[in-house]
Write a protein that holds these residues in place. Structure first.
Motif, PDB file in Angstrom:
ATOM      1  N   GLY A 101      -3.436  14.199   8.746  1.00 39.65           N
ATOM      2  CA  GLY A 101      -3.567  12.772   9.006  1.00 39.65           C
ATOM      3  C   GLY A 101      -3.114  11.911   7.835  1.00 39.65           C
ATOM      4  N   LEU A 102      -3.372  10.623   7.983  1.00 44.58           N
ATOM      5  CA  LEU A 102      -2.954   9.628   6.988  1.00 44.58           C
ATOM      6  C   LEU A 102      -4.037   9.460   5.924  1.00 44.58           C
ATOM      7  CD1 LEU A 102      -1.746   7.051   9.639  1.00 44.58           C
ATOM      8  CD2 LEU A 102      -0.270   8.477   8.216  1.00 44.58           C
TER       9      LEU A 102
ATOM     10  N   TRP B  27      -4.888   7.022   2.556  1.00 49.00           N
ATOM     11  CA  TRP B  27      -4.556   5.871   1.726  1.00 49.00           C
ATOM     12  C   TRP B  27      -4.652   6.232   0.253  1.00 49.00           C
ATOM     13  CZ3 TRP B  27      -8.025   2.742  -1.340  1.00 49.00           C
ATOM     14  CH2 TRP B  27      -7.464   1.532  -1.793  1.00 49.00           C
TER      15      TRP B  27
ATOM     16  N   TRP C  84      -3.298   0.267  -3.475  1.00 49.51           N
ATOM     17  CA  TRP C  84      -2.413  -0.899  -3.302  1.00 49.51           C
ATOM     18  C   TRP C  84      -2.043  -1.493  -4.645  1.00 49.51           C
ATOM     19  CZ3 TRP C  84      -4.863  -4.727  -5.777  1.00 49.51           C
ATOM     20  CH2 TRP C  84      -6.220  -5.013  -5.560  1.00 49.51           C
TER      21      TRP C  84
ATOM     22  N   HIS D  51       0.825  -1.193   0.000  1.00 47.13           N
ATOM     23  CA  HIS D  51       0.000   0.000   0.000  1.00 47.13           C
ATOM     24  C   HIS D  51       0.866   1.252   0.000  1.00 47.13           C
ATOM     25  CE1 HIS D  51      -3.696  -2.246   1.275  1.00 47.13           C
ATOM     26  NE2 HIS D  51      -2.776  -3.066   1.755  1.00 47.13           N
TER      27      HIS D  51
ATOM     28  N   PHE E 171       4.394   7.117   2.440  1.00 49.60           N
ATOM     29  CA  PHE E 171       4.780   5.860   3.076  1.00 49.60           C
ATOM     30  C   PHE E 171       4.345   4.685   2.209  1.00 49.60           C
ATOM     31  CE2 PHE E 171       5.911   7.446   7.246  1.00 49.60           C
ATOM     32  CZ  PHE E 171       5.066   8.517   7.503  1.00 49.60           C
TER      33      PHE E 171
ATOM     34  N   GLY F 280       0.320  -3.519   4.813  1.00 47.80           N
ATOM     35  CA  GLY F 280      -0.728  -3.560   5.812  1.00 47.80           C
ATOM     36  C   GLY F 280      -0.360  -2.674   6.985  1.00 47.80           C
ATOM     37  N   GLU F 281      -1.118  -2.816   8.093  1.00 47.59           N
ATOM     38  CA  GLU F 281      -0.888  -1.925   9.227  1.00 47.59           C
ATOM     39  C   GLU F 281       0.407  -2.232   9.973  1.00 47.59           C
ATOM     40  OE1 GLU F 281      -3.966  -3.614   9.111  1.00 47.59           O
ATOM     41  OE2 GLU F 281      -5.550  -2.102   9.258  1.00 47.59           O
ATOM     42  N   ASN F 282       0.964  -3.431   9.791  1.00 40.93           N
ATOM     43  CA  ASN F 282       2.027  -3.840  10.708  1.00 40.93           C
ATOM     44  C   ASN F 282       3.443  -3.646  10.219  1.00 40.93           C
ATOM     45  OD1 ASN F 282       2.011  -5.849   8.822  1.00 40.93           O
ATOM     46  ND2 ASN F 282       2.181  -7.531  10.282  1.00 40.93           N
TER      47      ASN F 282
ATOM     48  N   ALA G  61       3.504   0.629   2.830  1.00 43.54           N
ATOM     49  CA  ALA G  61       3.156  -0.181   4.000  1.00 43.54           C
ATOM     50  C   ALA G  61       2.640  -1.538   3.561  1.00 43.54           C
ATOM     51  CB  ALA G  61       2.108   0.523   4.853  1.00 43.54           C
TER      52      ALA G  61
ATOM     53  N   ILE H 127       0.504   5.296   1.310  1.00 51.32           N
ATOM     54  CA  ILE H 127      -0.256   6.226   2.157  1.00 51.32           C
ATOM     55  C   ILE H 127       0.533   7.528   2.202  1.00 51.32           C
ATOM     56  CG2 ILE H 127      -1.092   6.671   4.510  1.00 51.32           C
ATOM     57  CD1 ILE H 127      -0.217   3.130   3.684  1.00 51.32           C
TER      58      ILE H 127
ATOM     59  N   GLN I 225       0.924  11.615   3.953  1.00 53.41           N
ATOM     60  CA  GLN I 225       0.602  12.453   5.107  1.00 53.41           C
ATOM     61  C   GLN I 225       1.127  13.859   4.848  1.00 53.41           C
ATOM     62  OE1 GLN I 225       2.368  11.250   8.911  1.00 53.41           O
ATOM     63  NE2 GLN I 225       0.473  11.886   9.942  1.00 53.41           N
TER      64      GLN I 225
ATOM     65  N   TRP J 184       5.708  -0.629   8.047  1.00 49.98           N
ATOM     66  CA  TRP J 184       5.721   0.648   7.337  1.00 49.98           C
ATOM     67  C   TRP J 184       7.145   1.004   6.928  1.00 49.98           C
ATOM     68  CZ3 TRP J 184       1.429   4.281   7.028  1.00 49.98           C
ATOM     69  CH2 TRP J 184       0.247   3.773   7.571  1.00 49.98           C
ATOM     70  N   GLY J 185       7.267   1.647   5.784  1.00 49.75           N
ATOM     71  CA  GLY J 185       8.530   2.261   5.427  1.00 49.75           C
ATOM     72  C   GLY J 185       8.738   3.507   6.288  1.00 49.75           C
ATOM     73  N   HIS J 186       9.924   4.073   6.202  1.00 47.88           N
ATOM     74  CA  HIS J 186      10.271   5.231   7.023  1.00 47.88           C
ATOM     75  C   HIS J 186       9.667   6.516   6.479  1.00 47.88           C
ATOM     76  CE1 HIS J 186      13.280   6.103   3.903  1.00 47.88           C
ATOM     77  NE2 HIS J 186      13.616   4.843   3.986  1.00 47.88           N
TER      78      HIS J 186
END
Lengths: 113, 109
Positions: free
Chosen positions: A44-45, A47, A50, A35, A95, A99-101, A97, A37, A39, A103-105
Motif C-alpha cells: 500500500g501507500l 506517507w 511534506w 508530499h 510519488f 495533496g490527494e488530487n 503529490a 509517498i 509504495q 500525483w506525479g507518475h
C-alpha cells in the motif's frame, strides 16, 4: 497543464543514497505543500512527509526522520527527496503529490547488491 | 491508530460495491476521508475529496459518505474498468501525519 513530472527510475546498492526530483507546472507552486509517498511492490501507500514551499520547512513521518531530506528550488518549481542508507526494504515507487488530487507518475527506486 | 480497510471485495458486473474505511476521532471523524483509485502500474487517482465531493470528471457512480469514524465509498453499476485497488486517506491530527488505509482490491466478477 497542471502536472508533476518526476525523474526517472534508478538502481542503487545498499548503503547508498538516492535523490528523486519532482517538477511542478501549471499552478502556483508556492501555494501548496508537496508530499512524498512511497509504495513497495505489491504493498500500500505510505506517507513520508511534506515540504512547505514558502519556508522550506519539512514534516517527516516517523520512521523516515534522520534518513530523508526534502529540499526545493523555487526558481524551477522543483522539489527533491533524498533518502540515505538505502536497504532492500527501500525498493519502491516514490510519488510526489500535491495533496490527494495531483500525483506525479512515480519513480521506481530499486535497491540491490 | 491507522485506517482499516478490508483487503478484498468481490461483486458482479452492474452490481453495487461498498468499501469501508475505519478510523478514529483523530482522523476520519474530524478530518473526513478521501478516496483514491489505483490501477496496476499507475499513480493513485482521486475519486472523492475529504468532504465527500467528487472532483471534476469523476463519474456519479462513485459516492462517498461518512458516519462517525467510518468512511464509505459506494460504487454503483460496476464495470470491468472499476477493478482496481481503492485507498482511503485522511490527515491525523494526533500523529500530525497523512494516513492511508491498507487498500481494498475490488474484483468485478
Amino acid at each position: 497543464q497542471v502536472q508533476l513530472l518526476q525523474s526517472g527510475a534508478q538502481m542503487k546498492k545498499p548503503g547508498a543514497s538516492v535523490k528523486v526530483s519532482c517538477k511542478a507546472s501549471g499552478y502556483n507552486f508556492m501555494a501548496h505543500y508537496m508530499h512524498w509517498i512511497r509504495q513497495a511492490p505489491g504493498r500500500g501507500l505510505k506517507w513520508m512527509g511534506w515540504i512547505n514551499p514558502i519556508t522550506g520547512g519539512t514534516n517527516l513521518a516517523e520512521g523516515f526522520q534522520g534518513r530523508v531530506t526534502m529540499t526545493l528550488n523555487t526558481a524551477t518549481s522543483t522539489v527533491y527527496m533524498e533518502l540515505n542508507r538505502l536497504t532492500s526494504d527501500d525498493t519502491a515507487v516514490y510519488f510526489c503529490a500535491r495533496g490527494e488530487n495531483l500525483w506525479g507518475h512515480g519513480t521506481l527506486i530499486t535497491v540491490s547488491s | 491508530a491507522g485506517l482499516t480497510q478490508p483487503p478484498s471485495v468481490s461483486k458482479g458486473l452492474r452490481e453495487t460495491a461498498t468499501l469501508t474505511c475505519a478510523g478514529d476521532s483523530n482522523n476520519v471523524a474530524n478530518q473526513g476521508a478521501a478516496w483514491l483509485q489505483q490501477h496496476q502500474g499507475h499513480p493513485p487517482k482521486l475519486l472523492s475529496y475529504r468532504n465527500n465531493s467528487r472532483p471534476s470528471g469523476i463519474s456519479e457512480r462513485f459516492s462517498a459518505s461518512r458516519s462517525g469514524t467510518t468512511a464509505s465509498l459506494t460504487i454503483s453499476g460496476l464495470q470491468p474498468e472499476d477493478e482496481a485497488d481503492y485507498y482511503c486517506s485522511a490527515w491525523d491530527t494526533s500523529l500530525n501525519a497523512w494516513l492511508f488505509g491498507g487498500g481494498s482490491r475490488l474484483t468485478v466478477l
